[in-house]
Scaffold this active site. Structure first.
Site, PDB file in Angstrom:
ATOM      1  N   THR A 238      -4.808   2.438   8.401  1.00 38.96           N
ATOM      2  CA  THR A 238      -5.794   3.062   6.650  1.00 38.96           C
ATOM      3  C   THR A 238      -7.408   2.616   7.291  1.00 38.96           C
ATOM      4  OG1 THR A 238      -6.565   0.798   6.125  1.00 38.96           O
ATOM      5  CG2 THR A 238      -4.418   1.703   5.620  1.00 38.96           C
TER       6      THR A 238
ATOM      7  N   GLU B 171     -15.754   9.918  10.480  1.00 42.13           N
ATOM      8  CA  GLU B 171     -15.484   8.387   9.733  1.00 42.13           C
ATOM      9  C   GLU B 171     -15.246   9.260   7.562  1.00 42.13           C
ATOM     10  OE1 GLU B 171     -14.238   5.647   9.934  1.00 42.13           O
ATOM     11  OE2 GLU B 171     -15.084   6.835  11.990  1.00 42.13           O
TER      12      GLU B 171
ATOM     13  N   ASP C 193     -20.207   2.903  12.645  1.00 40.54           N
ATOM     14  CA  ASP C 193     -19.419   3.218  13.182  1.00 40.54           C
ATOM     15  C   ASP C 193     -19.650   2.016  15.238  1.00 40.54           C
ATOM     16  OD1 ASP C 193     -16.086   3.754  14.211  1.00 40.54           O
ATOM     17  OD2 ASP C 193     -17.589   4.860  15.789  1.00 40.54           O
TER      18      ASP C 193
ATOM     19  N   GLY D 157     -10.417  11.156  17.273  1.00 43.73           N
ATOM     20  CA  GLY D 157      -9.197  12.048  17.011  1.00 43.73           C
ATOM     21  C   GLY D 157      -7.313  11.930  16.473  1.00 43.73           C
TER      22      GLY D 157
ATOM     23  N   GLY E 193     -10.980  16.009  12.233  1.00 47.57           N
ATOM     24  CA  GLY E 193     -10.911  14.803  12.182  1.00 47.57           C
ATOM     25  C   GLY E 193     -11.390  14.139  13.199  1.00 47.57           C
TER      26      GLY E 193
ATOM     27  N   LYS F  42     -17.426  -0.809  17.063  1.00 51.00           N
ATOM     28  CA  LYS F  42     -17.118  -0.869  18.709  1.00 51.00           C
ATOM     29  C   LYS F  42     -17.445  -2.072  19.760  1.00 51.00           C
ATOM     30  CE  LYS F  42     -15.410   3.984  16.886  1.00 51.00           C
ATOM     31  NZ  LYS F  42     -16.214   5.072  17.536  1.00 51.00           N
TER      32      LYS F  42
ATOM     33  N   VAL G 263     -11.226   1.234  19.578  1.00 47.24           N
ATOM     34  CA  VAL G 263     -12.616   1.477  20.714  1.00 47.24           C
ATOM     35  C   VAL G 263     -12.303   2.794  21.501  1.00 47.24           C
ATOM     36  CG1 VAL G 263     -14.902   0.919  22.322  1.00 47.24           C
ATOM     37  CG2 VAL G 263     -13.704  -0.339  20.514  1.00 47.24           C
TER      38      VAL G 263
ATOM     39  N   LYS H 205     -11.138  -1.214  12.281  1.00 47.39           N
ATOM     40  CA  LYS H 205     -12.813  -0.894  12.740  1.00 47.39           C
ATOM     41  C   LYS H 205     -12.599  -2.623  12.197  1.00 47.39           C
ATOM     42  CE  LYS H 205     -13.423   2.901  13.846  1.00 47.39           C
ATOM     43  NZ  LYS H 205     -13.697   4.175  14.116  1.00 47.39           N
TER      44      LYS H 205
ATOM     45  N   GLU I 260      -6.245  -1.800  21.122  1.00 51.70           N
ATOM     46  CA  GLU I 260      -6.795  -0.872  22.630  1.00 51.70           C
ATOM     47  C   GLU I 260      -7.975   0.195  21.571  1.00 51.70           C
ATOM     48  OE1 GLU I 260      -7.761  -0.946  25.895  1.00 51.70           O
ATOM     49  OE2 GLU I 260      -8.237   0.784  24.854  1.00 51.70           O
TER      50      GLU I 260
HETATM   51  N1  HSE Z   1     -15.586   8.531  13.684  1.00 51.44           N
HETATM   52  C1  HSE Z   1     -15.429   8.560  15.420  1.00 51.44           C
HETATM   53  C2  HSE Z   1     -16.315   8.742  16.251  1.00 51.44           C
HETATM   54  C3  HSE Z   1     -13.918   8.022  15.363  1.00 51.44           C
HETATM   55  O1  HSE Z   1     -16.396   9.970  15.640  1.00 51.44           O
HETATM   56  O2  HSE Z   1     -15.730   8.341  17.448  1.00 51.44           O
HETATM   57  C4  HSE Z   1     -13.114   7.142  16.779  1.00 51.44           C
HETATM   58  O3  HSE Z   1     -13.403   5.970  16.694  1.00 51.44           O
END
Ligand code: HSE
Length: 339
Positions: A97, A210, A221, A322, A207, A225, A153, A126, A150
């Site tokens: 989700t 976020e 983001d 993706g 895609g 990570k 990140v 995350k 996994e």
């Molecule tokens: N929005 C994130 C990115 C997706 O652009 O890296 C992958 O975590």
């Protein structure tokens, strides 16, 4: 048979169903893993539970036509996510989700519920991994379950498990990398004269971004990570708010052009390092000489260099965002659990 419940049916959930549909036979032949999706619960795409396993070809055909998993001809419909976790009889819950780095979002109660029931959990989410990894790992251990992350990140490109498993025996002293695909895509296109807003829109359509792209461009983001990597690989106990953060919203085409003239590129760099014995982390735009390997990692590609005591520097470069790319990280965790 390994029964799977999929919680979330957005970009990653759909990517997972497609990859599993292509790989189901190969997983059986190569690894002996008979992976069957027995339930799906999506926020806006409906829910479906089929005890003997969902036929993925038929699911994807009807989903592509009607936009809901409830168009599948048989099975139980209308259960909520917690009911799905409780009643599906799944051995493994895959939680995909949306990310919330402040509260952990819906993912946190989903994962607590599943682990409390002794089900293995795999997530690309995350929020729970950055905010509550130790709590969730302890809950998993106490219930004889596995908790694997996994794909949180760099999607399916090995990062967490590379540090935890492949580099076992090395001490990770720090790392630096490009771990957000959307901002790398925007900075790359700006370097080619592209427009910021149009490129961000393209990243959303592909895609990568976020749901709220502020999470990407303001650096959150990458912060999530960096926290996940520092906490799982360096024994840190960081929260997202502990990380020094600057996104790319202040980077102008003029700055990108100036850097270019000086033989440099601007990249959003995430790093963790030891300072007086404590782990510190930072996300910020940095100008890098073109001779730096990270300066040549472009578009949505990600890269991560670990500094270790034994092997010194170890670098991995690959796709980091993706639906299909993330699904591959989930599949690798699924195989690891099965093994
Ligand atoms: N929005 C994130 C990115 C997706 O652009 O890296 C992958 O975590």
């Amino acid at each position: 048979m390994t029964k799977i419940a999929l919680i979330g049916f957005g970009v990653v959930g759909q990517g997972f169903a497609r990859v599993l549909s292509q790989k189901q036979q190969e997983l059986k032949e190569k690894y002996g893993l008979d992976a069957q999706l027995v339930a799906i619960s999506g926020r806006s795409k409906g829910s479906l539970m089929v005890e003997e396993g969902i036929d993925l070809g038929s699911l994807l055909t009807s989903f592509d036509k009607y936009g809901t998993v409830e168009s599948y001809p048989t099975g139980t419909k209308g259960l909520d996510s917690i009911q799905t976790i409780k009643e599906s009889g799944a051995d493994v819950v895959i939680e995909v989700t949306g990310t919330n780095l402040e509260t952990g979002g819906a993912g946190l109660p989903h994962i607590r519920e599943a682990l409390g029931l002794g089900k293995h959990v795999i997530t690309c989410n995350k929020g729970p991994a950055a905010l509550a990894y130790s709590e969730l790992k302890e809950l998993a251990d106490a219930n004889g379950a596995k908790f694997r992350i996994e794909s949180t990140v760099m999607a399916g490109t090995p990062a967490v498990n590379l540090g935890k498993e492949a580099l076992a025996g090395n001490k990770i002293l720090g790392f630096k990398g490009i771990i957000n695909g959307t901002t790398n895509f925007i900075l790359t296109k700006m370097g080619e004269g592209g427009d910021y807003d149009a490129t961000l829109k393209e990243a959303q359509e592909l895609g990568y971004a976020e749901a709220d792209p502020a999470g990407d461009v303001e650096g959150w983001d990458a912060v999530g990570k960096v926290v996940i990597l520092a906490n799982t690989l360096m024994g840190a106990n960081l929260k997202p708010t502990d990380v020094e953060r600057e996104g790319i919203t202040g980077i102008t085409p003029v700055m990108v052009e100036e850097a270019k003239k000086e033989g440099m590129k601007i990249k959003l760099i995430a790093r963790a390092y030891l300072e007086d014995g404590a782990v510190k982390a930072k996300v910020s735009p940095e100008s890098m000489l073109l001779t730096d390997p990270l300066a040549n990692v472009n578009n949505t590609m990600n890269a991560l260099t670990f500094t270790t005591d034994g092997l010194h520097e170890v670098t991995v470069i690959g796709r980091g965002a993706g639906g299909v790319e993330t699904a591959h990280g989930i599949i690798s965790d699924l195989i690891a659990i099965y093994r």
